[in-house]
Design a protein around this motif. Sequence first.
Motif, mmCIF file in Angstrom:
data_model
loop_
_atom_site.group_PDB
_atom_site.id
_atom_site.type_symbol
_atom_site.label_atom_id
_atom_site.label_comp_id
_atom_site.label_asym_id
_atom_site.label_seq_id
_atom_site.Cartn_x
_atom_site.Cartn_y
_atom_site.Cartn_z
ATOM 1 N N ALA A 178 36.906 41.349 41.256
ATOM 2 C CA ALA A 178 37.440 43.103 41.669
ATOM 3 C C ALA A 178 38.628 43.553 41.738
ATOM 4 O O ALA A 178 39.190 44.556 41.195
ATOM 5 N N TYR A 179 39.864 43.169 41.349
ATOM 6 C CA TYR A 179 41.445 43.026 41.532
ATOM 7 C C TYR A 179 41.533 43.771 40.155
ATOM 8 O O TYR A 179 42.373 44.777 40.280
ATOM 9 N N ALA A 180 41.047 43.011 39.305
ATOM 10 C CA ALA A 180 41.332 43.506 38.215
ATOM 11 C C ALA A 180 40.485 44.743 37.734
ATOM 12 O O ALA A 180 41.413 45.465 37.146
ATOM 13 N N GLN A 181 39.406 44.660 37.655
ATOM 14 C CA GLN A 181 38.839 46.024 38.000
ATOM 15 C C GLN A 181 38.963 47.207 38.742
ATOM 16 O O GLN A 181 39.582 48.627 38.219
ATOM 17 N N SER A 182 40.226 47.309 39.579
ATOM 18 C CA SER A 182 40.936 47.717 40.676
ATOM 19 C C SER A 182 42.437 48.138 39.817
ATOM 20 O O SER A 182 42.614 49.872 39.850
ATOM 21 N N ARG A 183 42.559 47.976 38.976
ATOM 22 C CA ARG A 183 43.819 48.306 37.768
ATOM 23 C C ARG A 183 42.979 48.546 36.856
ATOM 24 O O ARG A 183 44.195 49.023 36.100
ATOM 25 N N ALA A 184 42.367 49.332 36.363
ATOM 26 C CA ALA A 184 41.456 48.882 35.177
ATOM 27 C C ALA A 184 42.105 50.789 35.199
ATOM 28 O O ALA A 184 41.673 52.076 36.397
ATOM 29 N N GLY A 185 42.753 51.379 33.865
ATOM 30 C CA GLY A 185 43.242 53.000 34.200
ATOM 31 C C GLY A 185 44.555 52.593 34.779
ATOM 32 O O GLY A 185 45.200 53.713 34.283
ATOM 33 N N GLY A 186 45.197 51.865 34.828
ATOM 34 C CA GLY A 186 46.332 52.037 35.812
ATOM 35 C C GLY A 186 47.538 51.653 34.934
ATOM 36 O O GLY A 186 47.475 51.333 33.908
ATOM 37 N N ARG A 210 49.100 42.809 17.749
ATOM 38 C CA ARG A 210 49.637 40.966 17.757
ATOM 39 C C ARG A 210 51.848 41.837 16.814
ATOM 40 O O ARG A 210 51.938 40.652 16.706
ATOM 41 N N LEU A 211 52.791 43.017 16.106
ATOM 42 C CA LEU A 211 53.323 43.870 16.150
ATOM 43 C C LEU A 211 54.357 42.544 17.329
ATOM 44 O O LEU A 211 55.892 42.350 17.017
ATOM 45 N N ILE A 212 54.370 43.391 18.431
ATOM 46 C CA ILE A 212 55.603 42.775 19.769
ATOM 47 C C ILE A 212 55.844 41.591 19.611
ATOM 48 O O ILE A 212 54.745 40.880 20.074
ATOM 49 N N ALA A 213 56.316 40.853 19.647
ATOM 50 C CA ALA A 213 57.053 39.792 19.847
ATOM 51 C C ALA A 213 57.486 39.889 21.230
ATOM 52 O O ALA A 213 57.244 40.382 22.024
ATOM 53 N N ARG A 214 57.238 38.443 20.638
ATOM 54 C CA ARG A 214 56.920 36.868 22.819
ATOM 55 C C ARG A 214 58.853 37.474 22.843
ATOM 56 O O ARG A 214 59.437 38.248 22.471
ATOM 57 N N ARG A 215 58.187 38.264 24.407
ATOM 58 C CA ARG A 215 59.157 38.469 25.368
ATOM 59 C C ARG A 215 59.975 39.760 25.231
ATOM 60 O O ARG A 215 61.176 39.875 25.910
ATOM 61 N N ALA A 216 58.961 40.569 24.569
ATOM 62 C CA ALA A 216 59.769 41.585 24.889
ATOM 63 C C ALA A 216 58.846 42.565 26.628
ATOM 64 O O ALA A 216 57.933 41.695 27.157
ATOM 65 N N ARG A 217 59.436 43.651 26.478
ATOM 66 C CA ARG A 217 59.141 44.063 27.823
ATOM 67 C C ARG A 217 59.257 45.092 27.565
ATOM 68 O O ARG A 217 59.567 46.293 27.161
ATOM 69 N N PHE A 218 57.551 45.813 27.879
ATOM 70 C CA PHE A 218 57.240 47.526 27.935
ATOM 71 C C PHE A 218 56.253 47.822 28.840
ATOM 72 O O PHE A 218 55.628 47.514 29.904
ATOM 73 N N ASP A 219 55.593 49.092 29.254
ATOM 74 C CA ASP A 219 54.867 49.343 30.182
ATOM 75 C C ASP A 219 53.590 49.878 29.193
ATOM 76 O O ASP A 219 53.630 49.846 28.172
ATOM 77 N N ALA A 220 52.458 49.838 29.794
ATOM 78 C CA ALA A 220 51.571 49.735 29.094
ATOM 79 C C ALA A 220 50.527 50.238 30.273
ATOM 80 O O ALA A 220 50.276 50.311 31.273
ATOM 81 N N THR A 221 49.045 50.611 30.066
ATOM 82 C CA THR A 221 48.431 51.742 30.386
ATOM 83 C C THR A 221 47.000 49.963 30.241
ATOM 84 O O THR A 221 46.329 49.430 29.447
ATOM 85 N N LEU A 222 46.121 49.773 31.219
ATOM 86 C CA LEU A 222 44.959 48.323 31.502
ATOM 87 C C LEU A 222 43.874 49.456 31.030
ATOM 88 O O LEU A 222 43.669 50.223 32.084
ATOM 89 N N SER A 223 43.372 48.442 30.506
ATOM 90 C CA SER A 223 41.546 48.571 30.460
ATOM 91 C C SER A 223 41.021 48.093 30.404
ATOM 92 O O SER A 223 41.517 46.001 30.224
ATOM 93 N N LEU A 224 39.452 47.165 30.918
ATOM 94 C CA LEU A 224 38.803 46.771 31.182
ATOM 95 C C LEU A 224 37.736 46.196 31.015
ATOM 96 O O LEU A 224 36.856 47.345 30.366
ATOM 97 N N HIS A 225 37.247 44.921 29.961
ATOM 98 C CA HIS A 225 36.684 44.898 28.764
ATOM 99 C C HIS A 225 35.560 43.267 29.041
ATOM 100 O O HIS A 225 36.243 42.795 28.630
ATOM 101 N N GLY A 226 34.895 44.219 30.036
ATOM 102 C CA GLY A 226 33.763 42.439 30.075
ATOM 103 C C GLY A 226 35.299 41.621 31.359
ATOM 104 O O GLY A 226 35.797 42.451 32.194
#
Length: 417
Positions: free
Chosen positions: A354-362, A387-403
């Motif tokens: 339920a929490y993951a669903q609430s974060r979708a689109g945020g 897959r090109l983003i390196a380990r330890r990188a940090r960035f903003d993103a938009t979340l979506s839920l697929h299953g």
Amino acid sequence: MKVFLQTYGCRANQYDTEAVRGMLVASAAEIVDDVSNADVAVFNSCTVTSAAEADLRADVRRASRRNPELISIVMGCAPGVLERDERVAPLRSLPTVGHVVAGGDITAVGIAIGLNPVRSPRPSVQSGSRALLRIQDGCDEHCTFCSTTISRGQNRSRRPAEIVEEAQRLSGTHPEIVLTGIHIGTYGVEIGTTLGALVELLVRETDAVRFRLTSIEATEVDDTLALMLTGDSRRVAPHLHAPLQSGSDRILKLMGRHWYTAAAYEQRVLELVAQSPRFALAADVITGFPGEADVDHALTTDLVHRLPFTSLHVFPYSPRPGTAALRLRERVEAGTASQRAAEIRSVATAKAAAYAQSRAGGTADIVMIDRGSGLTEDYLSVEIPDRLIARRARFDATLSLHGNTITATPDKSLRHD
């Protein structure tokens, strides 16, 4: 010299292994991933449950079969507990074990390996994507189910200046630093400061890096720390892992957890969650503790239903050597304890979904853990299509839920790594 490292248990243990790793690198030793190629193996042990102890013994025996010439060292919590338990074979009797070192005595481990360790700064780079920083060791409480006080001793806080210096070095190579210890809520009690004051200092004396706390008692979150946890999520993750253990006051008393009631716990965590638009709330729960009746289990289950948990660690009670709970007579059948654990895990799974669903689109502040996977500020594991983003990188993103999978799509315009 070639050394193999294996760690069990909590992040305090993981930090100690990183310190051993740093000592080995400074001594020009080679760290190997395959025990078959090692001269020495260091097993950093956990004794929270009997399963952790069994895993340790099985892994030491397996390593000895693969490499009979190996010299094994067992450090961590197990030596301080199991060496006193006459019911089990001592760790020294395991094949290839030449030394046991109680707790996180890095110098003693170095001497056991055959090095001449000198005091040197902790490494600026750890093996994980997120850095670990232990701020204290030991615990002054005496929970009747817990052997940590036996193995780790009394609370001992590191000096703030030492912690800040290490954090400054780690912040140059890691986007997140996890503050860890055995009982971090009591940080500073014997040196005239507090955990809240330390977190304020760390944020002030470092740039950009995100700090996260490991397990802390809900009632030990003072107003200063509450403001840090619910303020700027780019600097302090809005995430509290607050051990609950039981929702029954009667069982809490039997557990020796005298400093809170179920009602006090509920009130404090609700106050914290209400102050932040998104907040990760996790807890530990023990089922089948001696004396736990159906009514006690129902109280715990009801409390879990009411509170906005985003994850739970649920474990059936595991008797530990030297603990007071061994003297309690009203045992709960193992099957009953496991069934109760399964019931609470089911509730936890539904709450997490339920929490993951609430974060979708945020949006979320992502730290890359590995290629294709990251971690949000509110402790959601996310899949990264790029897959090109390196380990330890940090960035903003938009979340979506697929299953059941949370996907994070980076917003290049907001990138801040």
